[in-house]
Design an enzyme around this catalytic site. Structure first.
Site, PDB file in Angstrom:
ATOM      1  N   ASP A   1       1.121  -1.145  -0.339  1.00 47.11           N
ATOM      2  CA  ASP A   1      -0.206  -0.155   0.013  1.00 47.11           C
ATOM      3  C   ASP A   1       0.696   1.451  -0.294  1.00 47.11           C
ATOM      4  O   ASP A   1       2.432   1.150  -0.043  1.00 47.11           O
ATOM      5  CB  ASP A   1      -1.025   0.323   1.293  1.00 47.11           C
TER       6      ASP A   1
ATOM      7  N   HIS B   1      -2.268   3.013  -4.866  1.00 48.97           N
ATOM      8  CA  HIS B   1      -2.139   2.983  -3.947  1.00 48.97           C
ATOM      9  C   HIS B   1      -0.690   1.942  -3.705  1.00 48.97           C
ATOM     10  O   HIS B   1      -0.065   1.559  -3.276  1.00 48.97           O
ATOM     11  CB  HIS B   1      -2.755   1.329  -3.062  1.00 48.97           C
TER      12      HIS B   1
ATOM     13  N   GLU C   1      -9.922   2.792  -5.430  1.00 47.79           N
ATOM     14  CA  GLU C   1      -9.305   4.267  -5.129  1.00 47.79           C
ATOM     15  C   GLU C   1      -8.296   4.622  -6.089  1.00 47.79           C
ATOM     16  O   GLU C   1      -7.433   5.127  -5.228  1.00 47.79           O
ATOM     17  CB  GLU C   1      -9.096   3.717  -3.685  1.00 47.79           C
TER      18      GLU C   1
HETATM   19  C1  ACM Z   1     -10.754  -0.256   0.558  1.00 46.62           C
HETATM   20  O1  ACM Z   1     -11.504  -0.209   1.105  1.00 46.62           O
HETATM   21  N1  ACM Z   1     -10.244   0.592  -0.376  1.00 46.62           N
HETATM   22  C2  ACM Z   1     -10.900  -1.836  -0.306  1.00 46.62           C
END
Ligand code: ACM
Length: 511
Positions: A174, A244, A310
């Site tokens: 991440d 990410h 995201e």
């Molecule tokens: C997430 O909580 N962004 C999958």
């Protein structure tokens, strides 16, 4: 406290006969297909294989003829003074039968095993027939936001096994840290696994000034995968594409949108969504292929999680290279480019016999044919995907995000999101009410999420996980008609006593 089993078996009868007594002389008999399971059990119990005696036997048998009745993970257990017999159609079922036998034994077995217990470890006479409702019974652990040691990960896996959970979703990558060694790109861990500092919990304008990081070598990864496999747990890695990706791009900035204004990737120190994405250019695609090649060599899991959530589109749309790529490939915007990345990754995995799974954003530009989806924002995405023939796993924020607090603000000392009580988790039904019966088989199961922004320690992680993950384990294993919250609460103390003996920092239910 009466012996009770969680998750609740399909059928469980205390037959009232004389109990089974476990002693150091107890012998375990097993067939060729049960060798691994027997080895796990004897090691767990501290039982000496060579002990001779007249004690009752524990007999472990794999009988493929039982598959029709029990599936690949079900088992039958008979327990009494004459011994214990556990039978499954496959070794996994025998393993789950042993987890139930474990729960028939008193909680002290967890701590002192056979050493000081001679003659006191008894299991009541019982008959059990059991099989899980869902094949995907998962638990996500985020080790990017806060690192967890191999020992902590193994402890986590052990607790999953006790609960008959079978998919360990390892969130390895991440913005705040890259945690898996990739031989071809050493800077991913030399640079990407370390951040200079972290925001202070619940005072998020302030930074703590304390470096944080860590990663797993490939040998450690192989060790964890093997450890999980002995417990019939598949380790599914998550490698985030295309967003990410701050930590990866801090290590290798050339793979990002270098010509986007303000491009300055770093291993992030705050909790937020960041603009960095992989750039659509040949050298980046080669990098991703190389990373996934090493990942596939480490993880036998059929499903590989590629994140997909995201991803901000701004840098692509502001970068001359990104814009030119979209024009040349007939992609009208960043959403279509996101979809292009996912499809390309899907093709890469499919060509190697694997299947892609990603968060529900991966449906933005249409799902690739073999892709599976994990619904987190809204169950409607799962419904839509299942209707179109895609396998789905339910992981909604509403019931399965265990970073949401269980108690109220005053008690928890700061919270994120809504309150998710034990009862709410228990009430969760993975098959969406609006999904037509002909699509129900597309629901592989569900899983709990431990996003660890606000879980700097493993003790805090256990506090968030248990007993809510215990409740979710029953949701995904037990038949719908067998689930009853009052009954679960009556059975829970027996399991919590076990967690106590294991020094698990669970949250004691208040009422
Ligand atoms: C997430 O909580 N962004 C999958």
């Amino acid at each position: 406290m009466n012996p009770a089993i969680i998750p609740h078996p399909v059928s469980f009868q205390l037959t009232g006969g004389a109990p089974f007594v476990l002693t150091p002389a107890t012998r375990v008999r097993f067939d060729a297909a049960s060798v691994g399971v027997a080895a796990w059990f004897m090691k767990w119990l501290g039982l000496d294989d060579s002990a001779k005696g007249t004690g009752a036997d524990i007999a472990l048998t794999v009988d493929p003829a039982l598959a029709g009745e029990l599936g690949g993970e079900g088992y039958k257990l008979s327990c009494g003074a004459g011994g214990v017999a556990i039978r499954g159609a496959a070794a996994a079922g025998v393993f789950y039968g042993l987890q139930s036998l474990r729960q028939l034994l008193p909680p002290d077995v967890e701590q002192s095993k056979l050493r000081t217990q001679n003659g006191k470890l008894t299991a009541p006479a019982a008959e059990i027939v059991d099989r899980p409702r869902f094949g995907w019974r998962g638990s996500l652990l985020d080790v990017s936001r806060h690192f967890a040691t191999v020992a902590e990960v193994k402890r986590y896996i052990d607790l999953m096994a006790l609960h008959k959970l079978n998919v360990f979703h390892w969130h390895l990558v991440d913005d705040q840290g890259w945690r898996i060694e990739i031989k071809k790109y050493p800077k991913l861990t030399e640079v990407g696994a370390w951040r200079a500092q972290t925001v202070i919990q619940y005072r998020e304008q302030e930074l703590d000034g304390v470096p944080h990081g860590g990663f797993y070598t490939q040998d450690e990864i192989r060790d964890v995968v093997a450890y999980a496999a002995e417990r019939f747990i598949t380790v599914m890695p998550e490698i985030e594409v295309p967003g990410h990706s701050s930590a990866a791009l801090a290590a290798y900035p050339q793979f990002g949108n270098t010509d986007a204004p303000g491009y300055a990737p770093r291993v992030q120190e705050r909790w937020a969504i960041f603009p960095e994405t992989y750039a659509p250019k040949a050298e980046t695609l080669q990098f991703l292929d190389d990373v996934f090649t090493e990942v596939l060599a480490l993880f036998p899991s059929t499903f590989i999680h590629i994140g997909g959530d995201e991803a901000m589109k701004d840098q692509w749309e502001a970068s001359p290279t990104g814009k030119a790529f979209m024009r040349a490939n007939g992609l009208k915007d960043g959403h279509e480019l996101q979809s292009w990345f996912i499809r390309r990754t899907e093709n890469f995995l499919a060509a190697r016999g694997r299947r892609l799974i990603g968060w529900d954003e991966i449906q933005e530009g249409g799902l690739a044919p073999g892709a599976a989806m994990m619904a987190w924002r809204d169950v409607k995405w799962a419904v839509e995907a299942a209707r179109h023939g895609h396998d789905v796993v339910l992981a909604p924020t509403s019931h399965t995000y265990f970073d949401y607090s269980e108690g109220d603000e005053a008690e928890e000392g700061g919270t994120i999101g809504a309150q998710t009580t034990l009862e709410k988790v228990y009430s969760y039904e993975p098959i969406p009410a609006e999904l037509e019966p002909e699509h129900h088989a597309r629901v592989l199961g569900a899983q709990g999420q431990l996003w660890r922004e606000r879980m700097p320690s493993f003790a805090r992680t256990e506090y968030r996980a248990y007993p809510r993950l215990t409740a979710l384990a029953e949701v995904v294993w037990s038949a719908r008609e067998r689930r009853d919250y009052a009954d679960f609460r009556a059975r829970l103390p027996w399991l919590l006593a076990r967690l106590d003996r294991l020094d698990v920092n669970f949250r004691r239910p208040r009422k």
